[in-house]
Enzyme design. Structure first.
Site, PDB file in Angstrom:
ATOM      1  N   GLN A 125      -7.813 -17.329  22.801  1.00 46.27           N
ATOM      2  CA  GLN A 125      -8.315 -16.139  23.818  1.00 46.27           C
ATOM      3  C   GLN A 125      -9.460 -15.530  23.335  1.00 46.27           C
ATOM      4  O   GLN A 125      -9.447 -14.855  22.098  1.00 46.27           O
ATOM      5  CB  GLN A 125      -7.350 -15.283  24.158  1.00 46.27           C
ATOM      6  CG  GLN A 125      -7.471 -14.261  25.007  1.00 46.27           C
ATOM      7  CD  GLN A 125      -6.515 -13.083  25.196  1.00 46.27           C
ATOM      8  OE1 GLN A 125      -5.982 -12.794  24.337  1.00 46.27           O
ATOM      9  NE2 GLN A 125      -6.553 -12.356  26.397  1.00 46.27           N
ATOM     10  N   SER A 128     -12.197 -10.284  23.049  1.00 45.83           N
ATOM     11  CA  SER A 128     -12.659  -9.096  22.155  1.00 45.83           C
ATOM     12  C   SER A 128     -14.225  -9.895  21.486  1.00 45.83           C
ATOM     13  O   SER A 128     -14.462 -10.869  21.104  1.00 45.83           O
ATOM     14  CB  SER A 128     -11.742  -8.802  21.304  1.00 45.83           C
ATOM     15  OG  SER A 128     -10.528  -8.627  21.656  1.00 45.83           O
ATOM     16  N   GLU A 243      -0.120 -10.581  30.836  1.00 44.81           N
ATOM     17  CA  GLU A 243       0.176 -10.335  29.333  1.00 44.81           C
ATOM     18  C   GLU A 243       0.815  -8.935  29.037  1.00 44.81           C
ATOM     19  O   GLU A 243       1.861  -9.001  28.444  1.00 44.81           O
ATOM     20  CB  GLU A 243      -1.148 -10.363  28.299  1.00 44.81           C
ATOM     21  CG  GLU A 243      -1.261 -10.279  27.027  1.00 44.81           C
ATOM     22  CD  GLU A 243      -2.495 -10.460  26.187  1.00 44.81           C
ATOM     23  OE1 GLU A 243      -3.435 -10.239  27.036  1.00 44.81           O
ATOM     24  OE2 GLU A 243      -2.256 -10.717  25.108  1.00 44.81           O
ATOM     25  N   ASN A 367      -2.176   0.784  22.725  1.00 45.14           N
ATOM     26  CA  ASN A 367      -1.065   1.643  23.380  1.00 45.14           C
ATOM     27  C   ASN A 367      -1.950   2.967  23.873  1.00 45.14           C
ATOM     28  O   ASN A 367      -1.483   3.517  24.859  1.00 45.14           O
ATOM     29  CB  ASN A 367      -0.078   2.087  22.435  1.00 45.14           C
ATOM     30  CG  ASN A 367       0.810   0.956  22.472  1.00 45.14           C
ATOM     31  OD1 ASN A 367       0.433  -0.110  22.922  1.00 45.14           O
ATOM     32  ND2 ASN A 367       1.950   1.084  21.928  1.00 45.14           N
ATOM     33  N   GLU A 368      -3.085   3.277  23.202  1.00 47.93           N
ATOM     34  CA  GLU A 368      -3.712   4.620  23.750  1.00 47.93           C
ATOM     35  C   GLU A 368      -4.427   4.292  24.962  1.00 47.93           C
ATOM     36  O   GLU A 368      -4.499   5.179  26.009  1.00 47.93           O
ATOM     37  CB  GLU A 368      -4.887   4.949  22.786  1.00 47.93           C
ATOM     38  CG  GLU A 368      -4.327   5.560  21.489  1.00 47.93           C
ATOM     39  CD  GLU A 368      -3.857   4.445  20.363  1.00 47.93           C
ATOM     40  OE1 GLU A 368      -4.160   3.192  20.529  1.00 47.93           O
ATOM     41  OE2 GLU A 368      -3.187   4.896  19.613  1.00 47.93           O
TER      42      GLU A 368
HETATM   43  C1  LIG Z   1      -2.543  -9.280  16.257  1.00 50.10           C
HETATM   44  C2  LIG Z   1      -3.927  -9.249  17.052  1.00 50.10           C
HETATM   45  C3  LIG Z   1      -3.960 -10.241  17.918  1.00 50.10           C
HETATM   46  C4  LIG Z   1      -5.322 -10.417  18.625  1.00 50.10           C
HETATM   47  N1  LIG Z   1      -5.473 -11.473  19.384  1.00 50.10           N
HETATM   48  C5  LIG Z   1      -6.690 -11.590  20.206  1.00 50.10           C
HETATM   49  C6  LIG Z   1      -7.115 -12.673  20.851  1.00 50.10           C
HETATM   50  O1  LIG Z   1      -6.585 -13.792  20.696  1.00 50.10           O
HETATM   51  N2  LIG Z   1      -8.379 -12.485  21.660  1.00 50.10           N
HETATM   52  C7  LIG Z   1      -8.902 -11.356  21.942  1.00 50.10           C
HETATM   53  O2  LIG Z   1      -9.976 -11.607  22.503  1.00 50.10           O
HETATM   54  N3  LIG Z   1      -8.522 -10.391  21.009  1.00 50.10           N
HETATM   55  C8  LIG Z   1      -7.402 -10.362  20.529  1.00 50.10           C
HETATM   56  N4  LIG Z   1      -7.082  -9.306  19.812  1.00 50.10           N
HETATM   57  C9  LIG Z   1      -7.947  -8.117  19.913  1.00 50.10           C
HETATM   58  C10 LIG Z   1      -7.458  -6.789  20.405  1.00 50.10           C
HETATM   59  O3  LIG Z   1      -7.371  -7.336  21.868  1.00 50.10           O
HETATM   60  C11 LIG Z   1      -8.341  -5.770  20.228  1.00 50.10           C
HETATM   61  O4  LIG Z   1      -7.906  -5.312  18.668  1.00 50.10           O
HETATM   62  C12 LIG Z   1      -8.078  -4.278  20.783  1.00 50.10           C
HETATM   63  O5  LIG Z   1      -8.345  -4.582  22.260  1.00 50.10           O
HETATM   64  C13 LIG Z   1      -8.637  -3.131  20.320  1.00 50.10           C
HETATM   65  O6  LIG Z   1     -10.144  -3.238  20.387  1.00 50.10           O
HETATM   66  P1  LIG Z   1     -10.803  -3.206  18.859  1.00 50.10           P
HETATM   67  O7  LIG Z   1      -9.808  -3.575  17.796  1.00 50.10           O
HETATM   68  O8  LIG Z   1     -12.333  -3.230  19.148  1.00 50.10           O
HETATM   69  O9  LIG Z   1     -10.521  -1.429  18.790  1.00 50.10           O
HETATM   70  P2  LIG Z   1     -11.482  -0.233  19.364  1.00 50.10           P
HETATM   71  O10 LIG Z   1     -11.533  -0.531  20.860  1.00 50.10           O
HETATM   72  O11 LIG Z   1     -12.513  -0.045  18.515  1.00 50.10           O
HETATM   73  O12 LIG Z   1     -10.329   1.043  19.225  1.00 50.10           O
HETATM   74  C14 LIG Z   1     -10.400   1.715  18.114  1.00 50.10           C
HETATM   75  C15 LIG Z   1      -9.353   2.728  18.208  1.00 50.10           C
HETATM   76  O13 LIG Z   1      -9.776   3.691  19.123  1.00 50.10           O
HETATM   77  C16 LIG Z   1      -9.064   3.803  20.262  1.00 50.10           C
HETATM   78  N5  LIG Z   1      -9.633   3.999  21.449  1.00 50.10           N
HETATM   79  C17 LIG Z   1     -10.600   3.552  21.812  1.00 50.10           C
HETATM   80  N6  LIG Z   1     -10.940   3.691  23.092  1.00 50.10           N
HETATM   81  C18 LIG Z   1     -10.249   4.504  23.478  1.00 50.10           C
HETATM   82  C19 LIG Z   1     -10.069   5.558  24.648  1.00 50.10           C
HETATM   83  N7  LIG Z   1     -11.080   5.288  25.851  1.00 50.10           N
HETATM   84  N8  LIG Z   1      -9.204   6.562  24.675  1.00 50.10           N
HETATM   85  C20 LIG Z   1      -8.229   6.600  23.600  1.00 50.10           C
HETATM   86  N9  LIG Z   1      -8.412   5.999  22.486  1.00 50.10           N
HETATM   87  C21 LIG Z   1      -9.273   4.862  22.514  1.00 50.10           C
HETATM   88  C22 LIG Z   1      -8.102   2.645  20.204  1.00 50.10           C
HETATM   89  O14 LIG Z   1      -6.938   2.830  21.008  1.00 50.10           O
HETATM   90  C23 LIG Z   1      -7.961   2.183  18.706  1.00 50.10           C
HETATM   91  O15 LIG Z   1      -6.921   2.944  18.192  1.00 50.10           O
HETATM   92  C24 LIG Z   1      -5.987  -9.112  18.938  1.00 50.10           C
HETATM   93  C25 LIG Z   1      -5.533  -8.000  17.956  1.00 50.10           C
HETATM   94  C26 LIG Z   1      -4.610  -8.306  17.174  1.00 50.10           C
HETATM   95  C27 LIG Z   1      -4.306  -7.157  16.265  1.00 50.10           C
END
Ligand SMILES: Cc1cc2nc3c(=O)[nH]c(=O)nc-3n(C[C@H](O)[C@H](O)[C@H](O)COP(=O)(O)OP(=O)(O)OC[C@H]3O[C@@H](n4cnc5c(N)ncnc54)[C@H](O)[C@@H]3O)c2cc1C
Length: 384
Positions: A125, A128, A243, A367-368
């Site tokens: 997928q 991100s 999902e 979860n946020e």
């Molecule tokens: C095991 C695992 C598998 C994954 N597999 C895939 C995959 O196959 N394909 C893919 O595309 N992605 C994948 N991901 C990525 C995942 O979808 C992202 O990590 C997730 O969407 C969070 O994005 P980020 O890591 O950029 O964190 P950020 O968006 O930078 O967030 C950082 C922190 O800020 C908080 N935050 C951000 N915005 C807000 C808001 N508006 N209000 C409150 N809190 C907020 C978040 O909750 C988090 O705690 C995977 C992640 C993991 C851990």
């Protein structure tokens, strides 16, 4: 809610149980986050497909059994009870598969779905990006139109098992003048295309399967687009719904872990009873697993009556990810600090699960973010 299974459902359960008893590998497979373990899991997927059990809810002509969601829950119960291997191609079967069925052309369905059911193709997928995770509408990876092709440039990250996958489904900005949710297209990209680099990211447990994917002038035919140009966001949101909602984590998986937790508590009773809050945690985890199961049957009942699972899918995602944490944290409390020092297989299993459980509140939308969705779309609170 009717809590009795029909004769046909009981027969389906018996048939699945007998098949699993005959086919589930006697020794556990290696981790699917290693190359050797991945190939073992891929071979298991092919066995499941030969028995038409890899995607039971799919239509028969696409390799499924045309099972309804109650039968899917029944199959998942039998699958967990048989201690069958974890599924390696969930991104394909649970996310892209239903999306193709809803938005794909007849040609795309025929081309991709039967191969997906057999795990001939392993799907990653690609949503991100380094600056587009929670805020996915900030995607900047580009798809430039050039005759009958898109030309891709940019980067995706956190792509589960992309190191072993041969295809990726992802969102790319196809209208350069667009911003946010507009002008994105949903594309299917072969990972062996010239210009693609897949670079591993080491996971918490030390395995290399997770990856970032770089695109440098990668050519993808227009026939690989799902839905219309610029409609990618709507298509992707349908996938996100599958999902977060019911499909990604069936209740049987947690009921199985809860049963293992109760057994662990009983085996280590003397040590565990020194702290009564451990017994409370075991009970809560067991009850939550049961509640999640009943809640899932309730949701399936609603879907059968033609209702849709909307934003409340977010509550479901929070519930199972927190339940998984509780199950594993409680197991480690029972095992105590010595668990890290032994090579006892049971302790290692719980530690491995504990490490993976940390990711539950992050993947499939943090979860946020789910709490924001519940606040705004379920409770009608003003935007923060
Ligand atoms: C095991 C695992 C598998 C994954 N597999 C895939 C995959 O196959 N394909 C893919 O595309 N992605 C994948 N991901 C990525 C995942 O979808 C992202 O990590 C997730 O969407 C969070 O994005 P980020 O890591 O950029 O964190 P950020 O968006 O930078 O967030 C950082 C922190 O800020 C908080 N935050 C951000 N915005 C807000 C808001 N508006 N209000 C409150 N809190 C907020 C978040 O909750 C988090 O705690 C995977 C992640 C993991 C851990």
């Amino acid at each position: 809610m009717d809590l009795q299974f029909t004769a046909a459902q009981r027969a389906f359960r018996a048939e699945a149980r007998a098949w699993l008893r005959e086919h589930v590998p006697a020794t556990p497979l290696a981790s699917y986050d290693t190359r050797a373990g991945f190939e073992q899991h891929r071979a298991w997927e092919a066995t499941l497909a030969a028995g038409r059990y890899s995607a039971v809810t799919w239509p028969t002509e696409l390799g499924g059994r045309g099972a309804d969601l109650i039968e899917w829950l029944i199959f998942e119960e039998e699958y967990s009870a048989a201690d069958a291997p974890l599924r390696v191609n969930q991104n394909g079967i649970l996310l892209l598969g239903p999306t193709l069925m809803e938005f794909g052309s007849a040609e795309q369905k025929a081309r991709f779905l039967p191969r997906m059911a057999r795990c001939d193709d392993m799907w990653a997928q690609g949503w991100s990006e380094p600056n587009a995770g929670s805020d996915m509408a900030a995607i900047t990876s580009r798809a430039r139109l050039d005759g009958e092709h898109y030309v891709l440039n940019g980067q995706k990250t956190w792509s589960t098992r992309a190191l072993f996958a041969n295809w990726l489904f992802g969102l790319f900005r196809s209208d350069p003048a667009s911003s946010r949710h507009h002008g994105l297209s949903y594309l299917l990209v072969p990972l062996d295309a010239p210009g693609i680099t897949v670079r591993p990211i080491k996971a918490l447990n030390g395995t290399l399967a997770f990856a970032e994917v770089f695109f440098d002038e990668v050519r993808v035919p227009l026939a690989n687009r799902i839905g219309e140009a610029g409609q990618g966001w709507q298509v992707a949101m349908a996938t996100a719904g599958f999902e977060r909602g019911l499909l990604l984590r069936s209740p049987a998986r947690f009921q199985r872990s809860a049963a293992r937790l109760v057994a662990l508590y009983r085996r280590h009773r003397e040590q565990a009873e020194r702290d009564p809050s451990i017994r409370d945690a075991v009970l809560k985890a067991w009850m939550d697993a049961e509640a999640y199961n009943l809640g899932s049957y309730h949701t399936v009942g609603r879907l059968a009556r033609g209702e849709r699972v909307g934003a409340e899918a977010s509550a479901n995602k929070i519930f199972w990810s927190e339940l998984d944490l509780l199950l594993h944290e409680t197991a480690l409390r029972i095992l105590g600090s010595r668990a890290e020092l032994t090579d006892d297989a049971e302790a290692q299993d719980w530690i491995e699960g504990f490490l993976f459980a940390q990711a539950g509140p992050i993947y499939a939308g943090t979860n946020e973010i789910q709490r924001n969705i519940i606040a705004e779309r379920v409770l009608g609170l003003p935007k923060g």
